[in-house]
Design a protein around this motif. Structure first.
Motif, PDB file in Angstrom:
ATOM      1  N   ILE A  33       0.857  -1.188   0.000  1.00 53.46           N
ATOM      2  CA  ILE A  33       0.000   0.000   0.000  1.00 53.46           C
ATOM      3  C   ILE A  33       0.892   1.237   0.000  1.00 53.46           C
ATOM      4  O   ILE A  33       1.920   1.261   0.675  1.00 53.46           O
ATOM      5  CB  ILE A  33      -0.920   0.001   1.231  1.00 53.46           C
ATOM      6  N   VAL A  34       0.474   2.261  -0.747  1.00 55.17           N
ATOM      7  CA  VAL A  34       1.288   3.476  -0.850  1.00 55.17           C
ATOM      8  C   VAL A  34       0.405   4.704  -0.637  1.00 55.17           C
ATOM      9  O   VAL A  34      -0.634   4.853  -1.289  1.00 55.17           O
ATOM     10  CB  VAL A  34       1.979   3.575  -2.227  1.00 55.17           C
ATOM     11  N   PHE A  35       0.839   5.556   0.274  1.00 53.37           N
ATOM     12  CA  PHE A  35       0.255   6.886   0.444  1.00 53.37           C
ATOM     13  C   PHE A  35       1.318   7.897   0.031  1.00 53.37           C
ATOM     14  O   PHE A  35       2.445   7.854   0.539  1.00 53.37           O
ATOM     15  CB  PHE A  35      -0.144   7.139   1.898  1.00 53.37           C
ATOM     16  N   VAL A  36       0.965   8.793  -0.888  1.00 53.23           N
ATOM     17  CA  VAL A  36       1.916   9.778  -1.398  1.00 53.23           C
ATOM     18  C   VAL A  36       1.333  11.173  -1.189  1.00 53.23           C
ATOM     19  O   VAL A  36       0.222  11.462  -1.651  1.00 53.23           O
ATOM     20  CB  VAL A  36       2.203   9.568  -2.901  1.00 53.23           C
ATOM     21  N   ALA A  37       2.086  12.025  -0.505  1.00 58.67           N
ATOM     22  CA  ALA A  37       1.724  13.440  -0.393  1.00 58.67           C
ATOM     23  C   ALA A  37       2.631  14.221  -1.330  1.00 58.67           C
ATOM     24  O   ALA A  37       3.858  14.142  -1.206  1.00 58.67           O
ATOM     25  CB  ALA A  37       1.899  13.919   1.042  1.00 58.67           C
ATOM     26  N   THR A  38       2.057  14.960  -2.273  1.00 55.54           N
ATOM     27  CA  THR A  38       2.882  15.626  -3.273  1.00 55.54           C
ATOM     28  C   THR A  38       2.179  16.843  -3.857  1.00 55.54           C
ATOM     29  O   THR A  38       0.954  16.879  -3.948  1.00 55.54           O
ATOM     30  CB  THR A  38       3.251  14.649  -4.411  1.00 55.54           C
ATOM     31  N   HIS A  39       2.980  17.815  -4.260  1.00 54.12           N
ATOM     32  CA  HIS A  39       2.441  18.925  -5.047  1.00 54.12           C
ATOM     33  C   HIS A  39       2.959  18.851  -6.477  1.00 54.12           C
ATOM     34  O   HIS A  39       2.666  19.728  -7.289  1.00 54.12           O
ATOM     35  CB  HIS A  39       2.821  20.269  -4.416  1.00 54.12           C
ATOM     36  N   LEU A  40       3.718  17.789  -6.790  1.00 49.02           N
ATOM     37  CA  LEU A  40       4.266  17.580  -8.125  1.00 49.02           C
ATOM     38  C   LEU A  40       3.597  16.374  -8.775  1.00 49.02           C
ATOM     39  O   LEU A  40       3.210  15.432  -8.085  1.00 49.02           O
ATOM     40  CB  LEU A  40       5.784  17.340  -8.042  1.00 49.02           C
ATOM     41  N   PRO A  41       3.476  16.365 -10.106  1.00 46.53           N
ATOM     42  CA  PRO A  41       2.800  15.240 -10.767  1.00 46.53           C
ATOM     43  C   PRO A  41       3.611  13.953 -10.689  1.00 46.53           C
ATOM     44  O   PRO A  41       4.810  13.942 -10.955  1.00 46.53           O
ATOM     45  CB  PRO A  41       2.663  15.722 -12.220  1.00 46.53           C
ATOM     46  N   ILE A  42       2.950  12.865 -10.287  1.00 46.17           N
ATOM     47  CA  ILE A  42       3.537  11.528 -10.264  1.00 46.17           C
ATOM     48  C   ILE A  42       2.512  10.582 -10.878  1.00 46.17           C
ATOM     49  O   ILE A  42       1.329  10.607 -10.506  1.00 46.17           O
ATOM     50  CB  ILE A  42       3.872  11.073  -8.832  1.00 46.17           C
ATOM     51  N   GLU A  43       2.932   9.750 -11.826  1.00 45.72           N
ATOM     52  CA  GLU A  43       2.029   8.815 -12.474  1.00 45.72           C
ATOM     53  C   GLU A  43       1.902   7.548 -11.631  1.00 45.72           C
ATOM     54  O   GLU A  43       2.853   6.780 -11.503  1.00 45.72           O
ATOM     55  CB  GLU A  43       2.548   8.459 -13.869  1.00 45.72           C
ATOM     56  N   ILE A  44       0.723   7.354 -11.031  1.00 45.27           N
ATOM     57  CA  ILE A  44       0.455   6.165 -10.230  1.00 45.27           C
ATOM     58  C   ILE A  44      -0.867   5.592 -10.714  1.00 45.27           C
ATOM     59  O   ILE A  44      -1.928   6.199 -10.527  1.00 45.27           O
ATOM     60  CB  ILE A  44       0.391   6.485  -8.728  1.00 45.27           C
ATOM     61  N   GLU A  45      -0.814   4.452 -11.348  1.00 45.21           N
ATOM     62  CA  GLU A  45      -1.971   3.869 -12.012  1.00 45.21           C
ATOM     63  C   GLU A  45      -3.089   3.570 -11.015  1.00 45.21           C
ATOM     64  O   GLU A  45      -2.862   2.983  -9.955  1.00 45.21           O
ATOM     65  CB  GLU A  45      -1.567   2.578 -12.730  1.00 45.21           C
ATOM     66  N   ASP A  46      -4.303   3.983 -11.382  1.00 45.85           N
ATOM     67  CA  ASP A  46      -5.511   3.686 -10.604  1.00 45.85           C
ATOM     68  C   ASP A  46      -5.429   4.168  -9.155  1.00 45.85           C
ATOM     69  O   ASP A  46      -6.088   3.609  -8.276  1.00 45.85           O
ATOM     70  CB  ASP A  46      -5.806   2.181 -10.609  1.00 45.85           C
ATOM     71  N   ALA A  47      -4.641   5.186  -8.896  1.00 51.21           N
ATOM     72  CA  ALA A  47      -4.554   5.708  -7.531  1.00 51.21           C
ATOM     73  C   ALA A  47      -5.782   6.549  -7.212  1.00 51.21           C
ATOM     74  O   ALA A  47      -6.323   7.236  -8.079  1.00 51.21           O
ATOM     75  CB  ALA A  47      -3.296   6.547  -7.369  1.00 51.21           C
ATOM     76  N   MET A  48      -6.224   6.482  -5.978  1.00 54.50           N
ATOM     77  CA  MET A  48      -7.237   7.416  -5.502  1.00 54.50           C
ATOM     78  C   MET A  48      -6.573   8.775  -5.287  1.00 54.50           C
ATOM     79  O   MET A  48      -5.415   8.843  -4.861  1.00 54.50           O
ATOM     80  CB  MET A  48      -7.832   6.930  -4.178  1.00 54.50           C
ATOM     81  N   ILE A  49      -7.296   9.828  -5.595  1.00 54.69           N
ATOM     82  CA  ILE A  49      -6.773  11.185  -5.438  1.00 54.69           C
ATOM     83  C   ILE A  49      -7.592  11.908  -4.372  1.00 54.69           C
ATOM     84  O   ILE A  49      -8.827  11.960  -4.455  1.00 54.69           O
ATOM     85  CB  ILE A  49      -6.836  11.984  -6.754  1.00 54.69           C
ATOM     86  N   LEU A  50      -6.909  12.429  -3.385  1.00 54.54           N
ATOM     87  CA  LEU A  50      -7.573  13.237  -2.364  1.00 54.54           C
ATOM     88  C   LEU A  50      -6.987  14.636  -2.426  1.00 54.54           C
ATOM     89  O   LEU A  50      -5.817  14.846  -2.096  1.00 54.54           O
ATOM     90  CB  LEU A  50      -7.360  12.625  -0.974  1.00 54.54           C
ATOM     91  N   ARG A  51      -7.777  15.586  -2.899  1.00 54.34           N
ATOM     92  CA  ARG A  51      -7.313  16.960  -3.021  1.00 54.34           C
ATOM     93  C   ARG A  51      -7.727  17.725  -1.762  1.00 54.34           C
ATOM     94  O   ARG A  51      -8.919  17.897  -1.492  1.00 54.34           O
ATOM     95  CB  ARG A  51      -7.926  17.625  -4.264  1.00 54.34           C
ATOM     96  N   LEU A  52      -6.742  18.177  -1.021  1.00 60.07           N
ATOM     97  CA  LEU A  52      -7.009  18.912   0.211  1.00 60.07           C
ATOM     98  C   LEU A  52      -7.173  20.391  -0.118  1.00 60.07           C
ATOM     99  O   LEU A  52      -6.315  20.976  -0.793  1.00 60.07           O
ATOM    100  CB  LEU A  52      -5.868  18.713   1.204  1.00 60.07           C
ATOM    101  N   PRO A  53      -8.257  20.997   0.330  1.00 57.49           N
ATOM    102  CA  PRO A  53      -8.484  22.416   0.005  1.00 57.49           C
ATOM    103  C   PRO A  53      -7.466  23.304   0.687  1.00 57.49           C
ATOM    104  O   PRO A  53      -6.952  22.985   1.765  1.00 57.49           O
ATOM    105  CB  PRO A  53      -9.894  22.676   0.533  1.00 57.49           C
ATOM    106  N   GLN A  54      -7.172  24.431   0.033  1.00 60.30           N
ATOM    107  CA  GLN A  54      -6.232  25.390   0.607  1.00 60.30           C
ATOM    108  C   GLN A  54      -6.850  26.036   1.829  1.00 60.30           C
ATOM    109  O   GLN A  54      -8.030  26.414   1.830  1.00 60.30           O
ATOM    110  CB  GLN A  54      -5.868  26.467  -0.409  1.00 60.30           C
ATOM    111  N   ARG A  55      -6.056  26.125   2.878  1.00 62.95           N
ATOM    112  CA  ARG A  55      -6.518  26.783   4.094  1.00 62.95           C
ATOM    113  C   ARG A  55      -6.048  28.231   4.082  1.00 62.95           C
ATOM    114  O   ARG A  55      -4.978  28.547   3.576  1.00 62.95           O
ATOM    115  CB  ARG A  55      -5.959  26.099   5.347  1.00 62.95           C
ATOM    116  N   PHE A  56      -6.858  29.068   4.658  1.00 65.12           N
ATOM    117  CA  PHE A  56      -6.476  30.470   4.797  1.00 65.12           C
ATOM    118  C   PHE A  56      -6.108  30.721   6.253  1.00 65.12           C
ATOM    119  O   PHE A  56      -6.778  30.227   7.161  1.00 65.12           O
ATOM    120  CB  PHE A  56      -7.624  31.393   4.376  1.00 65.12           C
ATOM    121  N   PRO A  57      -5.030  31.461   6.491  1.00 65.93           N
ATOM    122  CA  PRO A  57      -4.602  31.685   7.876  1.00 65.93           C
ATOM    123  C   PRO A  57      -5.678  32.409   8.677  1.00 65.93           C
ATOM    124  O   PRO A  57      -6.369  33.284   8.168  1.00 65.93           O
ATOM    125  CB  PRO A  57      -3.339  32.546   7.719  1.00 65.93           C
TER     126      PRO A  57
END
Length: 224
Positions: free
Chosen positions: A190-214
Motif C-alpha cells: 500500500i502506498v500513500f503519497v503526499a505531493t504537489h508535483l505530478p507523479i504517475e500512479i496507475e488507478d490511484a485514488m486522489i484526495l485533493r485537500l483544500p487550501q486553508r487560509f490563515p
C-alpha cells in the motif's frame, strides 16, 4: 449457499478530522484502502498533506473519527505496536549520515530492522551503484533522495508513507520512483503519497485537500 463477505479494507479512515494550533486542518475524511492500493494527497503548501501522513504514522491523533488497521483502531497501544512495524516512512528530512558511505547508510537501516541482503540491490535499482562506496556527503540533492528511496526498497515494509518523494528528482529519478511504487503495489503493498508535483500512479485514488487560509490574528497573537 452463503455469500462471501468482501474483505475488510487494510486501512480505513472513518470520518477523520485533525486540528493543529486550534485550527481544523482536515475535516471528515473517509478513505478505505485495500492491499495493492494507492492514495495520492494533493494540495497547496499548508493544506495538511504532511499532517495527514503523520496521523497515518501514529505521530499524532485525530481530533475526531478513527483510523483502523485490519479493523482495529491504531491509537490503541497494543494495536499500534504491531501497526508501526508495517510502516515505511519517507519524509523531507532525509536522516542520511554524511560521514559514512551510501552502502553503509542503507545497511545501517537494515541492521536496525534485523534484515540484510537487499541494500546493494536497492542501491543499484535507484541508479546509485557507481556511488555505493562513496561518502554520502558527496551526493547531490537528487542523489540523496534516491538514497532515501533505496532504504525504503531495502527495508520492504508493506505500507509506504511518502512525503514529497519526487522533490529534487530529475525525470529519470521520477520514473524510478513510479516504478518502485508500481512493483510494491503488485506485491500487495500500500502506498500513500503526499505531493504537489505530478507523479504517475496507475488507478490511484486522489484526495485533493483544500487550501486553508490563515486565521486572523487576535490581540493575544499580537502580544506574543
Amino acid at each position: 449457499m452463503s455469500l462471501r463477505k468482501p474483505p475488510l479494507p487494510r486501512i480505513l479512515l472513518n470520518n477523520v478530522s485533525c486540528m493543529r494550533n486550534a485550527q481544523t486542518i482536515l475535516r471528515n475524511i473517509n478513505v478505505s484502502v485495500h492491499d495493492g492500493g494507492a492514495l495520492v494527497l494533493t494540495g497547496a503548501n499548508g493544506a495538511g498533506k504532511s499532517t495527514f501522513l503523520r496521523m497515518l504514522a501514529g505521530f499524532s491523533r485525530p481530533s475526531a473519527g478513527e483510523i483502523l488497521w485490519n479493523g482495529h483502531d491504531i491509537t490503541d497501544s497494543g494495536v499500534f505496536q504491531q501497526y508501526k512495524l508495517q510502516l515505511n516512512w519517507l519524509s523531507l528530512k532525509d536522516a542520511i549520515k554524511d560521514k559514512i558511505t551510501v552502502l553503509d547508510n542503507v545497511q545501517w537501516f537494515e541492521l536496525l530492522e534485523g534484515k540484510s541482503g537487499k541494500a546493494k540491490e536497492a542501491i543499484e535499482l535507484m541508479g546509485l551503484g557507481r556511488l555505493m562506496n562513496e561518502k554520502a556527503r558527496m551526493l547531490s540533492m537528487g542523489q540523496r533522495k534516491r538514497l532515501q528511496l533505496a532504504r525504503v526498497v531495502a527495508i520492504d515494509r508493506p505500507i509506504w508513507l511518502l512525503d514529497e518523494p519526487s522533490v529534487a528528482l530529475d525525470s529519470e529519478g521520477v520514473k524510478l520512483l513510479e516504478h518502485i511504487i508500481s512493483e510494491h503495489r503488485k506485491n500487495g503493498g500500500i502506498v500513500f503519497v503526499a505531493t504537489h508535483l505530478p507523479i504517475e500512479i496507475e488507478d490511484a485514488m486522489i484526495l485533493r485537500l483544500p487550501q486553508r487560509f490563515p486565521r486572523r490574528k487576535t490581540m493575544v497573537d499580537l502580544l506574543d
